[in-house]
Write an enzyme that holds these catalytic residues in place. Structure first.
Site, short mmCIF file in Angstrom:
data_model
loop_
_atom_site.label_atom_id
_atom_site.label_comp_id
_atom_site.label_asym_id
_atom_site.label_seq_id
_atom_site.Cartn_x
_atom_site.Cartn_y
_atom_site.Cartn_z
N ASP A 27 -21.19 88.24 71.16
CA ASP A 27 -19.77 88.56 71.24
C ASP A 27 -19.24 88.73 69.82
O ASP A 27 -19.55 87.91 68.95
CB ASP A 27 -19.03 87.39 71.93
CG ASP A 27 -17.89 87.85 72.82
OD1 ASP A 27 -17.32 88.92 72.54
OD2 ASP A 27 -17.58 87.15 73.80
N HIS B 186 -14.43 95.49 66.41
CA HIS B 186 -14.16 94.28 67.19
C HIS B 186 -15.44 93.66 67.77
O HIS B 186 -15.40 92.54 68.26
CB HIS B 186 -13.18 94.60 68.33
CG HIS B 186 -11.80 94.88 67.83
ND1 HIS B 186 -10.78 93.96 67.91
CD2 HIS B 186 -11.26 95.96 67.21
CE1 HIS B 186 -9.68 94.46 67.37
NE2 HIS B 186 -9.94 95.69 66.94
C1 GDG Z 1 -13.36 92.42 72.39
C2 GDG Z 1 -14.64 91.80 71.83
C3 GDG Z 1 -13.22 90.18 70.52
C4 GDG Z 1 -9.69 87.49 80.57
N1 GDG Z 1 -9.50 87.29 81.89
C5 GDG Z 1 -8.17 87.32 82.09
C6 GDG Z 1 -7.53 87.57 80.88
N2 GDG Z 1 -8.49 87.66 79.96
C7 GDG Z 1 -8.21 87.82 78.53
C8 GDG Z 1 -8.61 86.57 77.78
C9 GDG Z 1 -8.72 87.09 76.35
C10 GDG Z 1 -9.19 88.52 76.59
O1 GDG Z 1 -8.94 88.86 77.96
C11 GDG Z 1 -10.68 88.68 76.36
O2 GDG Z 1 -10.93 88.63 75.01
P1 GDG Z 1 -12.37 88.37 74.43
O3 GDG Z 1 -12.23 88.20 72.97
O4 GDG Z 1 -12.95 87.18 75.10
O5 GDG Z 1 -13.27 89.60 74.84
P2 GDG Z 1 -13.29 91.24 74.93
O6 GDG Z 1 -12.36 91.72 75.97
O7 GDG Z 1 -14.71 91.58 75.15
O8 GDG Z 1 -12.78 91.76 73.51
C12 GDG Z 1 -14.41 90.33 71.49
C13 GDG Z 1 -12.01 90.96 71.01
O9 GDG Z 1 -12.34 92.31 71.33
C14 GDG Z 1 -10.89 90.98 69.96
O10 GDG Z 1 -11.34 91.50 68.74
O11 GDG Z 1 -12.89 88.82 70.41
O12 GDG Z 1 -15.57 89.77 70.90
O13 GDG Z 1 -15.71 91.94 72.76
O14 GDG Z 1 -7.49 87.11 75.71
O15 GDG Z 1 -7.62 85.59 77.98
N3 GDG Z 1 -6.20 87.66 80.73
C15 GDG Z 1 -5.44 87.49 81.85
N4 GDG Z 1 -6.01 87.27 83.08
C16 GDG Z 1 -7.36 87.17 83.24
O16 GDG Z 1 -7.84 86.93 84.35
N5 GDG Z 1 -4.11 87.59 81.77
#
Ligand code: GDG
Length: 462
Positions: free
Chosen positions: A363, A155
């Protein structure tokens, strides 16, 4: 149809206590597990003596979790996963810790997973292992005699060869990947850097059809970008809760334009640099206070790791500095919310925003950028400002792509976004929306499992 076995550090299948799947990954995998009568294995998140796997079936999905002793959590999870591999794979050599004990804990937990899971795997099952916590698991499962089709998806980014070789056991880690039949990366860029390692360090060769050969072993390595549960998120952006949030946000900014950021509080997300870029915008545009207001949502994560304590303190200081220097008696430039918000509230916040500021330093993908696009009003969409170093930039290339290290570039992009006419905003948004909707999380899951299902069963050792 073969059963699907999913293995990841944590399990987020729905339970009686938490009946709706949390997050895109959980949605995609639970749908697949339900169809394929599968099982999702992982750590329970609890610390304690390791006993038996605890099986639970809820709404047609079975999960099986295990507790881990404190020392394992410290060395495997806080240690090797979060203090060694995470920073190294995000190009942060200066934050990477190299401790033999961490690596020992990592191998021990992976071995434990292989031991407890293998008796539950049937010969025809597709086995899909997720992320950097579990790289050696495939190899350890083969040691147990498994001949199943084994897939692995990373990921996070794959680091450049010269960075990866700073890890004392880099070779062992990469060799373990060759026990899988299919290895998936988020983007063509990470796949290319993986190819580079294989050629330079292992003398391997890259063939047609995504094949890679090292010694006598050939595997398939693919780029397979993860998406969001677009259908659900598009619907949620116009739900009653999101509409209430949207109206509340609009009321609170008094005719100004809202800039929004949403990130786990992690140094890879470039939050400090984002605050600096916004500060540069405020300093260089004296009329800014009449025009904008920024909201940053950043729920804390991994608070037991020192670098996360440090980044939190740095952000507290930066937000205090910016508000101290620029606030008026009736306006604050930056609202900084240090806790998670419900998803439907987030969807309303995205929809109310005229600018989505998504500026990670590195990322794997970044799902927030995709959620922002999905939540926009088609008639009057906001502008996405996106780091060129996010995996998502390969698909969302009509965003304003910026270098997040440059505060001037960020300030200029904010200016450009504020001045962008509606027609241009629509022209940029439309193809990104089609991409987010078309290449969603179900598409991703199907693409990976179709490639995996098509490979031949592993040959038994001679
Ligand atoms: C890893 C990889 C890859 C955030 N704040 C709140 C909240 N979130 C949710 C977002 C989004 C998720 O968390 C974060 O996803 P990301 O993709 O931005 O980042 P990582 O957690 O680092 O994930 C990344 C991912 O895996 C999938 O393969 O894209 O590159 O690092 O969905 O919305 N959700 C809620 N409240 C918040 O305050 N409910």
């Amino acid at each position: 149809m073969s059963r699907l076995i999913v293995i990841s550090n944590r399990v987020s299948a729905p339970t009686a206590e938490q009946p709706t799947a949390q997050g895109g990954l959980a949605v995609a995998l639970t749908a697949a597990l339900r169809e394929a009568d599968g099982i999702w294995f992982g750590w329970s998140g609890a610390t304690g003596e390791t006993g038996e796997l605890a099986f639970k079936t809820y709404d047609g999905v079975t999960s099986a979790t295990i507790d881990l002793p404190e020392q394992d959590v410290e060395e495997y999870y806080d240690g090797y996963a979060n203090r060694t591999l995470w920073p190294l794979f995000h190009y942060r050599l200066g934050l990477t810790e190299f401790e033999r004990d961490f690596q020992g804990g990592y191998e021990r937990v992976n071995r434990l997973f292989a031991d407890v899971i293998s008796p539950h795997v049937e010969p025809d099952d597709l086995v899909w292992v997720h992320d950097y916590h579990m790289i050696p698991l495939g190899w350890l499962l083969r040691q147990q005699g498994l001949r199943n089709r084994l897939g692995f998806f990373l990921h996070i980014p794959w680091p450049p060869t010269r960075l990866l070789t700073a890890l004392p056991e880099h070779r062992r880690l990469v060799e373990a990947l060759f026990a899988y039949d299919v290895v998936g990366f988020q983007t063509a860029e990470w796949l290319e850097t993986f190819h580079d390692y294989v050629v330079r360090e292992m003398g391997g060769s890259i063939g047609p059809d995504d094949l890679i050969t090292v010694g006598g072993r050939t595997i398939r390595a693919i780029a397979c970008p993860i998406g969001i549960d677009a259908k659900e998120f598009i619907a949620s952006a116009t739900s009653a809760e999101a509409t209430r949030t949207h109206d509340r946000m609009v009321d609170s900014i008094d005719g100004r334009r809202l800039i929004v950021g949403v990130d786990r509080l992690d140094y890879s997300k470039g939050l400090e640099e984002r605050f600096n870029g916004y500060e540069r915008f405020l300093e260089t545009r004296p009329d800014a206070r009449a025009r904008v207001s920024m909201l940053q949502v950043a729920p804390p994560s991994r608070a037991s790791v020192q670098s996360y304590v440090d980044i939190r303190a740095a952000l507290d200081a930066a937000s205090g500095r910016i508000n101290g220097a620029h606030a008026e008696i009736d306006w604050v430039p930056l609202r900084y919310v240090n806790r998670g918000l419900p998803r439907s509230v987030l969807a309303g916040v995205y929809r109310a925003a005229k600018i989505g500021l998504v500026t990670p330093l590195r990322d794997g993908m970044n799902l927030v950028a995709k959620e922002f696009v999905a939540a926009q009003d088609p008639e009057d969409p906001g502008v996405l400002i996106l780091s060129r170093f996010a995996g998502a930039a390969a698909q969302l290339d009509r965003a304003l792509l910026i270098n997040p290290y440059s505060p001037d570039e960020m300030a200029d992009a904010i200016e450009q976004a504020l001045a962008m006419p509606r027609e241009e905003r629509i022209t940029r948004w439309q193809p990104m929306f089609e991409n987010v909707r078309g290449e969603d999380v179900i598409w991703w899951r199907k693409r990976f499992t179709d490639v995996l299902a098509a490979v031949a069963l592993h040959e038994p050792a001679a």
